[in-house]
Scaffold this motif. Structure first.
Motif, PDB file in Angstrom:
ATOM      1  N   ALA A 136       0.999  -1.576  -0.164  1.00  0.00           N
ATOM      2  CA  ALA A 136      -0.246  -0.384  -0.068  1.00  0.00           C
ATOM      3  C   ALA A 136       0.984   1.595   0.148  1.00  0.00           C
ATOM      4  O   ALA A 136       0.471   2.139  -0.881  1.00  0.00           O
ATOM      5  N   VAL A 137       2.449   1.017   0.604  1.00  0.00           N
ATOM      6  CA  VAL A 137       2.806   1.978   0.760  1.00  0.00           C
ATOM      7  C   VAL A 137       3.613   2.763   0.035  1.00  0.00           C
ATOM      8  O   VAL A 137       3.691   4.007  -1.089  1.00  0.00           O
ATOM      9  N   LEU A 138       4.173   1.696  -1.169  1.00  0.00           N
ATOM     10  CA  LEU A 138       4.355   0.989  -2.377  1.00  0.00           C
ATOM     11  C   LEU A 138       3.995   2.121  -3.023  1.00  0.00           C
ATOM     12  O   LEU A 138       4.355   2.906  -4.338  1.00  0.00           O
ATOM     13  N   ARG A 139       2.493   1.394  -3.514  1.00  0.00           N
ATOM     14  CA  ARG A 139       1.173   2.463  -4.532  1.00  0.00           C
ATOM     15  C   ARG A 139       1.316   3.801  -4.253  1.00  0.00           C
ATOM     16  O   ARG A 139       1.234   4.387  -5.313  1.00  0.00           O
ATOM     17  N   GLN A 140       1.611   4.072  -2.809  1.00  0.00           N
ATOM     18  CA  GLN A 140       1.389   5.743  -2.561  1.00  0.00           C
ATOM     19  C   GLN A 140       2.409   6.257  -3.710  1.00  0.00           C
ATOM     20  O   GLN A 140       2.392   7.425  -4.189  1.00  0.00           O
ATOM     21  N   LYS A 141       3.528   5.946  -2.764  1.00  0.00           N
ATOM     22  CA  LYS A 141       4.936   6.051  -3.477  1.00  0.00           C
ATOM     23  C   LYS A 141       5.397   5.945  -5.171  1.00  0.00           C
ATOM     24  O   LYS A 141       5.590   7.438  -5.273  1.00  0.00           O
TER      25      LYS A 141
END
Length: 124
Positions: free
Chosen positions: A98-103
């Motif tokens: 989820a964090v990687l997709r936001q980044k």
């Protein structure tokens, strides 16, 4: 000897246009994050991670002759890379994804702007 190894890389870079090199630099971080996203998605789909591990095995090879003319054999180390399964925390992996997709979304917007700047600065 090292200049011979560098020559193909230099020729490859010489073939790239200024615009292509600029775009490559502008999208470098985005490509890295997308690689991590793909890895995390694969881990979640499988339920485990894949880890490359180097293993050493030994082979018996001919390495000369004894003084009386018999063949002499030696043990030679042979390195190989194998892929092993590794257990992961699925909830932690999902949170990381989820964090990687936001980044990725942030970097994609930034890269789009930089690609446009590259195209304007170095028109084909």
């Amino acid at each position: 000897m090292r200049p011979l190894f560098a020559l193909p890389a230099l020729l490859l870079l010489a073939a790239c246009s200024e615009q292509q090199m600029c775009i490559s630099r502008a999208t470098q971080d985005l490509r890295a994050v997308r690689s991590f996203v793909n890895e995390a998605e694969g881990n979640l789909a499988r339920g485990y991670a894949l880890v490359e591990t180097e293993v050493v095995d030994y082979e018996r090879k001919q390495c000369g002759e004894t003084p009386n003319g018999d063949t002499k054999y030696c043990r030679v180390a042979v390195k190989d890379t194998v892929i092993k399964r590794k257990s992961i925390d699925l909830d932690g992996e999902a949170a990381k994804l989820a964090v990687l997709r936001q980044k990725e979304a942030v970097l994609a917007a930034k890269a789009d702007a930089q690609v446009l700047a590259c195209q304007q600065a170095y028109p084909d």
